[in-house]
Design a protein around this motif. Structure first.
Motif, PDB file in Angstrom:
ATOM      1  N   SER A 126      46.657  51.522  33.850  1.00  0.00           N
ATOM      2  CA  SER A 126      45.676  52.614  33.831  1.00  0.00           C
ATOM      3  C   SER A 126      44.257  52.069  33.933  1.00  0.00           C
ATOM      4  O   SER A 126      43.411  52.613  34.657  1.00  0.00           O
ATOM      5  CB  SER A 126      45.830  53.444  32.555  1.00  0.00           C
ATOM      6  N   TRP A 127      43.996  50.987  33.199  1.00  0.00           N
ATOM      7  CA  TRP A 127      42.657  50.397  33.231  1.00  0.00           C
ATOM      8  C   TRP A 127      42.339  49.849  34.616  1.00  0.00           C
ATOM      9  O   TRP A 127      41.228  50.048  35.143  1.00  0.00           O
ATOM     10  CB  TRP A 127      42.571  49.284  32.190  1.00  0.00           C
ATOM     11  N   THR A 140      39.467  52.948  41.267  1.00  0.00           N
ATOM     12  CA  THR A 140      38.901  54.266  41.565  1.00  0.00           C
ATOM     13  C   THR A 140      37.382  54.234  41.545  1.00  0.00           C
ATOM     14  O   THR A 140      36.712  54.845  42.393  1.00  0.00           O
ATOM     15  CB  THR A 140      39.422  55.299  40.555  1.00  0.00           C
ATOM     16  N   SER A 141      36.822  53.502  40.584  1.00  0.00           N
ATOM     17  CA  SER A 141      35.368  53.364  40.511  1.00  0.00           C
ATOM     18  C   SER A 141      34.825  52.658  41.748  1.00  0.00           C
ATOM     19  O   SER A 141      33.789  53.054  42.302  1.00  0.00           O
ATOM     20  CB  SER A 141      34.993  52.580  39.250  1.00  0.00           C
ATOM     21  N   HIS A 156      41.638  52.587  37.038  1.00  0.00           N
ATOM     22  CA  HIS A 156      40.302  53.139  36.790  1.00  0.00           C
ATOM     23  C   HIS A 156      39.235  52.291  37.487  1.00  0.00           C
ATOM     24  O   HIS A 156      38.275  52.839  38.069  1.00  0.00           O
ATOM     25  CB  HIS A 156      40.036  53.189  35.286  1.00  0.00           C
TER      26      HIS A 156
END
Length: 362
Positions: free
Chosen positions: A105-106, A112-113, A109
């Motif tokens: 998940s990290w 995605t950023s 993220h």
């Protein structure tokens, strides 16, 4: 004392350290029996990554994106490997030691950023070569992160397609404006020989994609072609061929309209009129025809089997649709002629005039 030590160790995790130093810090945290969750490690490393990105100069979009992609390529790869090396060997199976997909998940993220930043800042780039270089950097970054399961190459094409289309549309509009300005101020004087072949469009190779050399004899056309196409050459996605062809046709129509307006509103002497007609001829025979043929070719490649009118029957269909429609339209006319000629010879037809006679054709 323990809180001060914990603060110092966490501060260490927010700096540029390699795997051995990370292992020593986690070992110290475990020996002093301080509650330390896996998410704390990722937060500390994320804070370090954010600090690197904050130090980049955002005023230069190209340098910023290059630095950002390079940062993710090197440091995100290291953080994922550090996390796996430190925590993946924990086999206790307790709920406290299970991350529940925290690393994935990290990492998603972070990716995605990165993609959001690319989507925001790519339209600000004004050079096709810069777009091509950033695309190469992103592909290299995604390929490297693929070793830890973070290959995002499949998410890049839409971002760069939008950026290329936006850049090309702006350049085409600028090229049309520049053409109109140069045409209005152009002095109709015979140009010096270019030093290249001047036998006209036929002298250029049909397979050559470079602009014809004789365009330099007509500065307005040369400026238009140069401004419109230069930034597309380094980065031209094949998936945009039809959309880009439509933009080219729009630009050519605008140039054609400008030439027609110029001809209708300007009074030229005989020698100037000849030079203007020469420019128009080069535009039609070279610029317009080549671009238009390229656009038509792309449409043919996109639709290689356009629907054709079926005239002759095939083995599977029997009568072709064209002839079937013709027979149905002419049936009444043929029947009336047949009835007038043979009504005294066919009692059945004479009695039942609405009867239908079906003919089968082999």
């Amino acid at each position: 004392m323990e809180l001060k030590l914990l603060s110092q160790l966490l501060q260490k995790l927010r700096s540029n350290i390699q795997l051995p130093e990370c292992l020593r810090i986690i070992g110290h945290l475990r020996r002093i029996e301080v509650p330390f969750r896996w998410s704390q490690f990722l937060r500390c490393r994320e804070s370090w990554l954010a600090g690197i990105l904050d130090d980049l100069d955002q005023r230069n979009v190209y340098d910023y994106l290059k630095g950002m992609v390079n940062c993710f390529r090197m440091h995100l790869f290291d953080v994922v490997n550090q996390y796996k090396a430190i925590f993946a060997d924990d086999k206790s199976g307790s709920e406290q030691n299970y991350d529940g997909g925290l690393l994935f998940s990290w990492a998603m993220h972070q990716i995605t950023s990165l993609l959001k930043t690319l989507k925001t800042m790519l339209p600000k780039i004004t050079e096709g070569g810069s777009l091509s270089n950033i695309l190469d950097q992103c592909m290299y970054c995604a390929m490297g992160l693929g070793w830890v399961g973070l290959d995002f190459r499949g998410l890049l094409p839409p971002l760069f397609e939008d950026a290329v289309l936006n850049l090309f549309s702006k350049n085409m509009a600028t090229a049309v404006e520049n053409f109109q300005v140069v045409l209005d101020s152009h002095r109709w004087v015979a140009a010096l020989p270019t030093g290249f072949s001047t036998n006209g469009p036929s002298a250029e190779s049909q397979e050559d994609v470079t602009p014809p050399s004789y365009l330099m004899e007509h500065p307005p056309l040369a400026i238009f072609v140069n401004a419109a196409m230069n930034e597309l050459r380094p980065c031209a996605p094949v998936s945009l061929k039809l959309v880009l062809a439509q933009e080219v046709i729009k630009g050519l129509r605008a140039v054609s309209d400008s030439l027609m307006l110029y001809n209708a509103t300007r009074m030229l002497r005989q020698n100037e009129s000849q030079l203007f007609l020469s420019l128009c001829r080069v535009f039609l025979e070279s610029v317009y025809s080549n671009f238009l043929m390229a656009a038509i070719k792309q449409e043919e490649l996109q639709n290689p089997n356009p629907p054709k009118l079926q005239i002759y029957p095939t083995a599977s269909t029997g009568i072709s649709p064209l002839w079937k429609e013709k027979y149905e339209k002419d049936a009444k006319k043929y029947w009336d002629v047949f009835y007038k000629r043979h009504q005294d010879k066919i009692p059945l037809v004479a009695t039942y005039r609405n009867i239908f006679v079906h003919a089968y054709f082999n």
